[in-house]
Scaffold this motif. Structure first.
Motif, PDB file in Angstrom:
ATOM      1  N   ASN A 162       0.815  -1.210   0.000  1.00 42.75           N
ATOM      2  CA  ASN A 162       0.000   0.000   0.000  1.00 42.75           C
ATOM      3  C   ASN A 162       0.852   1.265   0.000  1.00 42.75           C
ATOM      4  O   ASN A 162       2.064   1.225   0.241  1.00 42.75           O
ATOM      5  CB  ASN A 162      -0.922   0.008   1.223  1.00 42.75           C
ATOM      6  CG  ASN A 162      -1.962  -1.092   1.155  1.00 42.75           C
ATOM      7  OD1 ASN A 162      -2.535  -1.346   0.105  1.00 42.75           O
ATOM      8  ND2 ASN A 162      -2.199  -1.763   2.277  1.00 42.75           N
ATOM      9  N   MET A 163       0.206   2.402  -0.209  1.00 42.88           N
ATOM     10  CA  MET A 163       0.913   3.674  -0.307  1.00 42.88           C
ATOM     11  C   MET A 163       1.552   4.080   1.033  1.00 42.88           C
ATOM     12  O   MET A 163       2.463   4.911   1.060  1.00 42.88           O
ATOM     13  CB  MET A 163      -0.031   4.774  -0.790  1.00 42.88           C
ATOM     14  CG  MET A 163      -1.213   5.052   0.120  1.00 42.88           C
ATOM     15  SD  MET A 163      -2.348   6.284  -0.572  1.00 42.88           S
ATOM     16  CE  MET A 163      -1.294   7.724  -0.629  1.00 42.88           C
ATOM     17  N   ASP A 164       1.085   3.487   2.146  1.00 41.56           N
ATOM     18  CA  ASP A 164       1.686   3.798   3.443  1.00 41.56           C
ATOM     19  C   ASP A 164       2.897   2.916   3.742  1.00 41.56           C
ATOM     20  O   ASP A 164       3.496   3.008   4.810  1.00 41.56           O
ATOM     21  CB  ASP A 164       0.658   3.680   4.566  1.00 41.56           C
ATOM     22  CG  ASP A 164      -0.018   2.313   4.642  1.00 41.56           C
ATOM     23  OD1 ASP A 164       0.495   1.356   4.021  1.00 41.56           O
ATOM     24  OD2 ASP A 164      -1.065   2.200   5.314  1.00 41.56           O
ATOM     25  N   GLY A 165       3.243   2.047   2.782  1.00 41.40           N
ATOM     26  CA  GLY A 165       4.390   1.173   2.947  1.00 41.40           C
ATOM     27  C   GLY A 165       4.044  -0.201   3.480  1.00 41.40           C
ATOM     28  O   GLY A 165       4.858  -1.119   3.432  1.00 41.40           O
ATOM     29  N   GLY A 166       2.815  -0.341   4.014  1.00 39.85           N
ATOM     30  CA  GLY A 166       2.378  -1.611   4.581  1.00 39.85           C
ATOM     31  C   GLY A 166       1.805  -2.557   3.541  1.00 39.85           C
ATOM     32  O   GLY A 166       1.831  -2.287   2.336  1.00 39.85           O
ATOM     33  N   PHE A 167       1.277  -3.678   4.038  1.00 40.35           N
ATOM     34  CA  PHE A 167       0.703  -4.704   3.168  1.00 40.35           C
ATOM     35  C   PHE A 167      -0.649  -5.142   3.720  1.00 40.35           C
ATOM     36  O   PHE A 167      -0.874  -5.144   4.935  1.00 40.35           O
ATOM     37  CB  PHE A 167       1.620  -5.930   3.094  1.00 40.35           C
ATOM     38  CG  PHE A 167       2.938  -5.682   2.425  1.00 40.35           C
ATOM     39  CD1 PHE A 167       3.135  -6.025   1.087  1.00 40.35           C
ATOM     40  CD2 PHE A 167       3.998  -5.118   3.127  1.00 40.35           C
ATOM     41  CE1 PHE A 167       4.363  -5.802   0.470  1.00 40.35           C
ATOM     42  CE2 PHE A 167       5.226  -4.890   2.524  1.00 40.35           C
ATOM     43  CZ  PHE A 167       5.407  -5.235   1.185  1.00 40.35           C
ATOM     44  N   GLY A 168      -1.526  -5.549   2.800  1.00 41.26           N
ATOM     45  CA  GLY A 168      -2.832  -6.068   3.190  1.00 41.26           C
ATOM     46  C   GLY A 168      -2.959  -7.536   2.851  1.00 41.26           C
ATOM     47  O   GLY A 168      -2.020  -8.153   2.334  1.00 41.26           O
TER      48      GLY A 168
END
Length: 316
Positions: A162-168
């Motif tokens: 994701n754009m925040d650097g995290g993953f879903g």
């Protein structure tokens, strides 16, 4: 700040294993394989794995194997990739991977990979990045990563960034610390950490620490001992663990102990369970707490076990 009451936790874990017919045990019957991994791993980290009968446990594990090659959560239960990894991890703890038909287990896990590189958890087809990590971790422990399409698996995991650097859990899914651990762990095992923006992800992860010192899984959520593992592991794998206050986290974990009956809970004064006991002890291991063995952040196994698997030697 209190101290780790390791012996109390050992007694608690052993008592949970002896309770096979009470209400809570029946409710958790389908998760017994995962529970075995949590409890036995905690015992190993505390240096007390020799307090259990390894032969009985190995015998029970093999009775949980399905004809497909996968393992169920208990005898007679349907196979799932998560229970399969737990079975493999417990056998690794006891240095008993040789009891497995490696080709059969490998065939089951590899068969769950889909055309886009993702993995389903079982024959019913639910897709989640948790299952990508589980499959990659399991096949790596068995030294059979070549049985799956690693390139496609990595590409799918990266598509969940994701754009925040995290993953879903799937492309476009909300960033969550548990999913982040799975994606970072899978990328670490496959040598693909270059796909991560480490500073961006590190910032998101370090913001999970709240005033009490504990870590949460998403913004505006309560802290939980289990995130001492999910968040800290990810920070360690991307070399950003120094971005949180480790002493405050240690204090939070120790405050979640049941110092009378043993066990660790999600938050102070809540009821203890084996799940949080393992992740609390594992978190302390990552924090290099005295008296707790080192754990590998990618494989979620004691470092000496990982060394034995890949290098044929043990270290503490």
């Amino acid at each position: 700040m209190g101290e780790l009451v390791g012996n109390k936790h050992v007694e608690y874990i052993l008592s949970v294993e002896r309770r096979k017919d009470d209400f809570l045990s029946v409710l958790m019957d389908h998760l017994r394989m995962n529970g075995a991994y949590w409890g036995l791993s905690a015992l190993d980290l505390l240096g007390k794995l020799d307090t259990v009968d390894s032969e009985d446990i190995v015998s029970w594990i093999m009775k949980c194997q399905h004809e497909s090659g996968g393992f169920g959560g208990n005898i007679g239960h349907d196979p799932h990739v998560h229970y399969t990894l737990s079975a493999v991890q417990v056998l690794a703890l006891f240095d008993k991977l040789d009891v497995l038909d490696i080709d059969k287990v490998t065939g089951y896990v590899a068969s769950l990979q889909k055309e886009d590189g993702s993995f389903s958890g079982d024959t019913w087809g639910e897709v989640d990045t948790r299952f990508s990590y589980i499959a990659i971790c399991c096949l790596s422990i068995l030294k059979r990563l070549d049985s799956m399409d690693v390139e496609k698996a990595v590409k799918y995991i990266v598509s969940c960034k994701n754009m925040d650097g995290g993953f879903g859990c799937t492309p476009g899914g909300e960033s969550h610390a548990g999913q982040i651990f799975c994606c970072v762990g899978a990328l670490a095992i496959t040598g693909s950490l270059h796909h991560i923006d480490k500073d961006l992800l590190g910032w998101w992860l370090c913001e999970r620490q709240v005033k009490s010192g504990g870590l949460n899984g998403r913004p505006e959520k309560l802290p939980d001992v289990c995130y001492s593992w999910w968040v800290l592991c990810s920070l360690i794998m991307i070399d950003r663990a120094h971005w949180i206050d480790k002493e405050k986290l240690i204090k939070f974990i120790l405050n979640c102990q049941d110092t009378e009956n043993g066990g660790i809970s999600d938050r102070p004064d809540d009821a203890a369970d084996v799940y949080h006991t393992f992740f609390g002890v594992a978190g302390l291991s990552l924090l290099e707490y005295p008296g707790v063995k080192a754990i590998d952040p990618a494989y979620a196994l004691p470092v000496n076990v990982v060394n034995r698997i890949f290098f044929g030697r043990c270290s503490t």
